[in-house]
Design a protein around this motif. Sequence first.
Motif, short mmCIF file in Angstrom:
data_model
loop_
_atom_site.label_atom_id
_atom_site.label_comp_id
_atom_site.label_asym_id
_atom_site.label_seq_id
_atom_site.Cartn_x
_atom_site.Cartn_y
_atom_site.Cartn_z
N GLU A 163 0.83 -1.21 0.00
CA GLU A 163 0.00 0.00 0.00
C GLU A 163 0.86 1.26 0.00
O GLU A 163 0.56 2.23 -0.70
CB GLU A 163 -0.94 0.00 1.22
N HIS A 164 1.95 1.25 0.76
CA HIS A 164 2.84 2.42 0.80
C HIS A 164 3.51 2.64 -0.56
O HIS A 164 3.59 3.77 -1.05
CB HIS A 164 3.91 2.23 1.88
N THR A 165 3.97 1.55 -1.18
CA THR A 165 4.61 1.67 -2.50
C THR A 165 3.61 2.17 -3.53
O THR A 165 3.97 2.98 -4.41
CB THR A 165 5.19 0.31 -2.94
N GLN A 166 2.35 1.71 -3.43
CA GLN A 166 1.34 2.19 -4.37
C GLN A 166 1.08 3.69 -4.20
O GLN A 166 0.88 4.40 -5.19
CB GLN A 166 0.04 1.41 -4.16
N SER A 167 1.11 4.17 -2.96
CA SER A 167 0.89 5.60 -2.74
C SER A 167 2.03 6.42 -3.34
O SER A 167 1.81 7.51 -3.91
CB SER A 167 0.75 5.90 -1.24
N VAL A 168 3.27 5.90 -3.24
CA VAL A 168 4.41 6.59 -3.86
C VAL A 168 4.26 6.55 -5.38
O VAL A 168 4.54 7.54 -6.08
CB VAL A 168 5.74 5.94 -3.43
N ALA A 169 3.82 5.40 -5.92
CA ALA A 169 3.64 5.26 -7.37
C ALA A 169 2.60 6.25 -7.89
O ALA A 169 2.74 6.78 -9.00
CB ALA A 169 3.24 3.83 -7.72
N GLU A 170 1.55 6.50 -7.09
CA GLU A 170 0.55 7.49 -7.51
C GLU A 170 1.16 8.88 -7.62
O GLU A 170 0.82 9.66 -8.52
CB GLU A 170 -0.61 7.49 -6.51
N ASN A 171 2.06 9.19 -6.70
CA ASN A 171 2.78 10.46 -6.76
C ASN A 171 3.63 10.56 -8.02
O ASN A 171 3.69 11.60 -8.68
CB ASN A 171 3.65 10.61 -5.51
N VAL A 172 4.28 9.43 -8.36
CA VAL A 172 5.09 9.38 -9.58
C VAL A 172 4.20 9.57 -10.80
O VAL A 172 4.57 10.28 -11.75
CB VAL A 172 5.86 8.04 -9.66
N ASN A 173 3.02 8.94 -10.79
CA ASN A 173 2.09 9.07 -11.93
C ASN A 173 1.71 10.52 -12.17
O ASN A 173 1.61 10.98 -13.33
CB ASN A 173 0.82 8.24 -11.66
N GLU A 174 1.48 11.26 -11.09
CA GLU A 174 1.12 12.68 -11.22
C GLU A 174 2.26 13.46 -11.88
O GLU A 174 2.03 14.32 -12.74
CB GLU A 174 0.80 13.27 -9.86
N LYS A 175 3.48 13.16 -11.47
CA LYS A 175 4.64 13.87 -12.04
C LYS A 175 4.80 13.56 -13.53
O LYS A 175 5.20 14.42 -14.32
CB LYS A 175 5.91 13.47 -11.29
N MET A 176 4.50 12.31 -13.90
CA MET A 176 4.73 11.90 -15.29
C MET A 176 3.58 12.28 -16.22
O MET A 176 3.68 12.09 -17.43
CB MET A 176 4.97 10.38 -15.37
N SER A 177 2.51 12.84 -15.67
CA SER A 177 1.39 13.24 -16.52
C SER A 177 1.79 14.33 -17.51
O SER A 177 1.18 14.49 -18.56
CB SER A 177 0.22 13.71 -15.65
N SER A 178 2.83 15.10 -17.18
CA SER A 178 3.28 16.17 -18.07
C SER A 178 4.01 15.63 -19.30
O SER A 178 4.33 16.39 -20.22
CB SER A 178 4.20 17.14 -17.31
N TYR A 179 4.27 14.31 -19.32
CA TYR A 179 4.99 13.73 -20.46
C TYR A 179 4.05 12.93 -21.37
O TYR A 179 4.52 12.14 -22.19
CB TYR A 179 6.11 12.81 -19.96
N GLU A 180 2.74 13.13 -21.22
CA GLU A 180 1.78 12.34 -21.99
C GLU A 180 1.95 12.54 -23.50
O GLU A 180 1.64 11.65 -24.28
CB GLU A 180 0.35 12.71 -21.58
N ASP A 181 2.45 13.72 -23.92
CA ASP A 181 2.58 13.98 -25.35
C ASP A 181 3.71 13.18 -25.99
O ASP A 181 3.71 12.99 -27.22
CB ASP A 181 2.81 15.47 -25.60
N VAL A 182 4.68 12.69 -25.19
CA VAL A 182 5.77 11.92 -25.78
C VAL A 182 5.69 10.43 -25.44
O VAL A 182 6.41 9.62 -26.02
CB VAL A 182 7.15 12.46 -25.32
N ILE A 183 4.82 10.04 -24.49
CA ILE A 183 4.68 8.63 -24.10
C ILE A 183 3.56 7.99 -24.91
O ILE A 183 2.41 8.44 -24.87
CB ILE A 183 4.40 8.49 -22.59
N GLU A 184 3.90 6.96 -25.64
CA GLU A 184 2.91 6.25 -26.45
C GLU A 184 2.18 5.20 -25.61
O GLU A 184 0.95 5.12 -25.62
CB GLU A 184 3.61 5.58 -27.64
N THR A 185 2.92 4.37 -24.89
CA THR A 185 2.32 3.38 -23.99
C THR A 185 3.11 3.37 -22.68
O THR A 185 4.31 3.64 -22.67
CB THR A 185 2.33 1.96 -24.59
#
Length: 1024
Positions: A569-591
């Motif tokens: 659960e703790h690792t998932q909460s950190v991963a959610e934080n990472v997901n938010e940071k990576m949302s700014s790269y949606e234009d270059v990430i295909e999958t």
Amino acid sequence: MKLIKTSVKRPVGVIMIVLAILALGTISLRNLNVDLFPEIDLPIAVVATSYQDAAPEEVENLISRPIESSVSSVEGIQTVQSQSQAGSSLVMMMFDTGTNLDQALLNVRESIDQVKGMLPEDAGDPSVLRFNPNQMPIMWVGLTGDEASKLTQVADNQVVPFFERQGGVASVTVEGAENREIQLILDQAKLQQYGVNAQTITQALNSSSQSSSAGVVEKGAQDLQLRVTGGFDSVEAIENTLVQTQTGETVHIDELANVKDTFTDSSGETLVNGDQAVVLSIMKQTDANTVEVANNINDSMEEIEGELPSGLSTDVVVDTSEYINMSIKSVAQNILIGGVISFLILLLFLKSLRATIVIGLSIPIAIISTFTLMYFTGETLNVLTLGGLALGLGMMVDSSIVILEHIYSYRQRGYSLTQSAIKGASELAPAVIASTTTTLVVFLPMVFVDGIASDMFTPLALTVSFALIASLVAAVTLVPMLSSKLLAKATRDSGKRYWFNRLLDRVNNVYQAVLKWALGHRKSTVFGTLLIIAGSLALIPMIGASFMPSSDQGQLQVNVETQPGSSLEHTQSVAENVNEKMSSYEDVIETNYMNVGGGGGGAPGMGGSSNQATYMMQLVPASDRSQTTDDVVQSMSDELASVPGAEISVTATDSGAGMGDPVQISLSGPEHEVLRELSQEVVDTISEVDGVHNASTSADDSAPQMHIEVDSEKAAMYGLTDQQITSQIQLQFTGQTAAQYREDGDEMDITLMYPEEQRSTINDLENVTIQSESGAAVPLTTLATLDQVEGPVTLQRENQQPQLNVTSEIIGRDLGSITSDIREKLNNMAMPEEYNYEIGGQAEDMASSFRDLSIALVFSIFLVYAVMAVQFENFLFPLIIMFSLPATVVGVLLGLLVTGLPLSIPAFIGIIMLVGIVVNNSIVLVDYINILRREEYGKGRYEAILEAGASRLRPILMTTLTTILAMVPLGLALGEGAEMQQPLAVTIIFGLTVSSIFTLVLIPVVYTLFDDLTAKITRRGKKA
């Protein structure tokens, strides 16, 4: 030459042979296997052993060390490494290059058999496996939906069998699946009430689920086999299984436990583009074509989509064939562009479409013939072999140009077409054969080069050799034959001066003036050349060195690691934080494929723990984004550095290269704990070096452990052993598989476990009661002491000594400069006594390859000289020709500096190729000077040099320009995958350009100097 006369007088036969070669080559091309790189042969084997629930220290002492000792004596082993983790041991053996791995694996298995008896009884049997980095999945396909259980069922029963039926597919593995399980949640109070323990329930389940033979009876003339059938036909049958109590009564299992038809406890979470998913990794058969298999999967996607339940869909996460296709396509385009450039250069010089066609036909014939030879030698169609064709494109017409030019000269003297073709081709055929042979022999020393350099570039060398041999045969057969039939109009003068000929006349006049000056100032010419060469050597520190060029494949991986022991659960909460940071790269990430708890440290499916999360991302094609993959990596690293509570690394991945970490520092010494402290100090030290990126140590942070120390004497008082106490604790906290349940062909575990609320906290551990043989319940704290400590996650050893690795990526600088700075930093560190370091990884491979290639370069120079000595039947003229080599250094260093490329393995291969290429112009020039000085022509030395220079300038310019300009598309790294050939192309382009200039001026000067020296020695000999 007889072959030339035959080809000229029998054109129909030559044409039929050419047509047969074209047909065979076309068939071969259709059947060639397509891949990104040639297969890399790494002679590595691994021994994997399980030791359930053992700590890393126990695994090291009881499993890893005995196996290390047993295999270390196997012949051919270079290095033995081991990793000891909780519950598992992995011993890796690296063998010397050239070792017969099949025989080595047999020897390893024999050694393991001898030590098996020394391993603990409850340890698993060691598995000896061949490690093959090429056997990685070619595709990852995500199956997305709402429920993991439904996704797993559909994947196992529908999608996996469907994909495995497609052509070339070897296996399909489901990752992130939920496995069905029948859980028996034990009621502690009921167990005590009825006097039943877990062992009694297990025995009851096993006896009810087993079938057995009971003999044979006769029925008439037949014998009937008696078979008592067992097994459960439903979950209700499990609930109704009878268990006998100590008092002799019977009780149903559902009275002792809550029977649940459910799924195993989730150990992770898998998302594809943010949706719940399971991921199917697809492996191809060993001899299958990667691109063809991927096409089969992609073509079948629409069919399986139509059969899926509503709400489920498939999505390709990573398809390695996409980059292969783009790379092959871009290299093929470069070949086409280079071919067009060569054709236009020929047309420009020859001013005749017919004459251009005569020479230009050498290109398709040589290329298609090469496909045939590649097929029969087992080579694949990959970036390097196609790059070899692109590099050899301009050289394919060299022989034809020289021969056609000489045929022209005879035609202009009044000879007939047939006489011109035979006489012109025969006269220069020996020189052409010699020049082609010098290019070919430089590849022979590659046989003595080991490792990745050999695996990667031997196919390229073979491809270039095949193409040159085919072009040589075409030059001495097809060109004379076509010349005798097509050049009648081509040699007629329209009376007008062709503008390009006027330009060439001006160039020739300038060259004649320069040559006359050089011949009149021989010492100045030689010393000026030496000064230029010496000055160019000062550029070396500015260039740097690298192992292999990195290719922008658009794949990157993000590894997130929280503190060891962190909950899912703790690792998932950190991963959610990472997901938010990576949302700014949606234009270059295909999958984007994310796995929390089940991956980490590598490609999907490599295993992990609850404190790890892994992201694998495929970026949009390089042509659709403004940033390179390295730029995205750097930007994303800076962005994610602010995420608290985890260590996060972002790396670009090169699929198929198999080259390891750029920098790997191996620390060794007697104590693991000291190595852990030392490794962190090394990480901090090298992180100060400019260009070091993501420096990390293989020493994990200490993981919290609860040590349970059993008091054997107290246990014996209650009739208990250490093993009995351990098994009851394991049952309490991890469960125990009691039997198997089969339904509709599927097999699942029947697992005994306690309610989750009784196995979560330290209090639950302290409240555990151990049941004795007499049925008495004894508190665990009465039998053992509990002590919370910090313990290692992984213990590593190399060559039977504790070892740790510090690894690093590199960004912004060349590997050679970074390695040099790291070595300087480490030399200034105060290492404890008996502790030392070695720098490995790509840095070590680079140094080793450079050493091997340097030896190959020396041998190549010797072989080129030997071939020319045989050709000229003279030791002096080859020595004169070899003076064209030193000037090549000027062009190579200047080219690398101008383009900003470091000296790498491809660039070094280019230098070796130049040894065979740059002498060709000198051979033609010196050979023609000698021809003009023979009695047939009777020219004086000075006159012969000026006439030969003027006469050979045109074919030398033609051959040089076609070779150089045909490589320009590769030198510019146009398209995907061209980065691998760029250093090689740049080396040849600049090296050949500068060398050709020096050849036209320096070689005549050296010729006169050696001729004077020979004359002096001869006169002295006569006087004596």
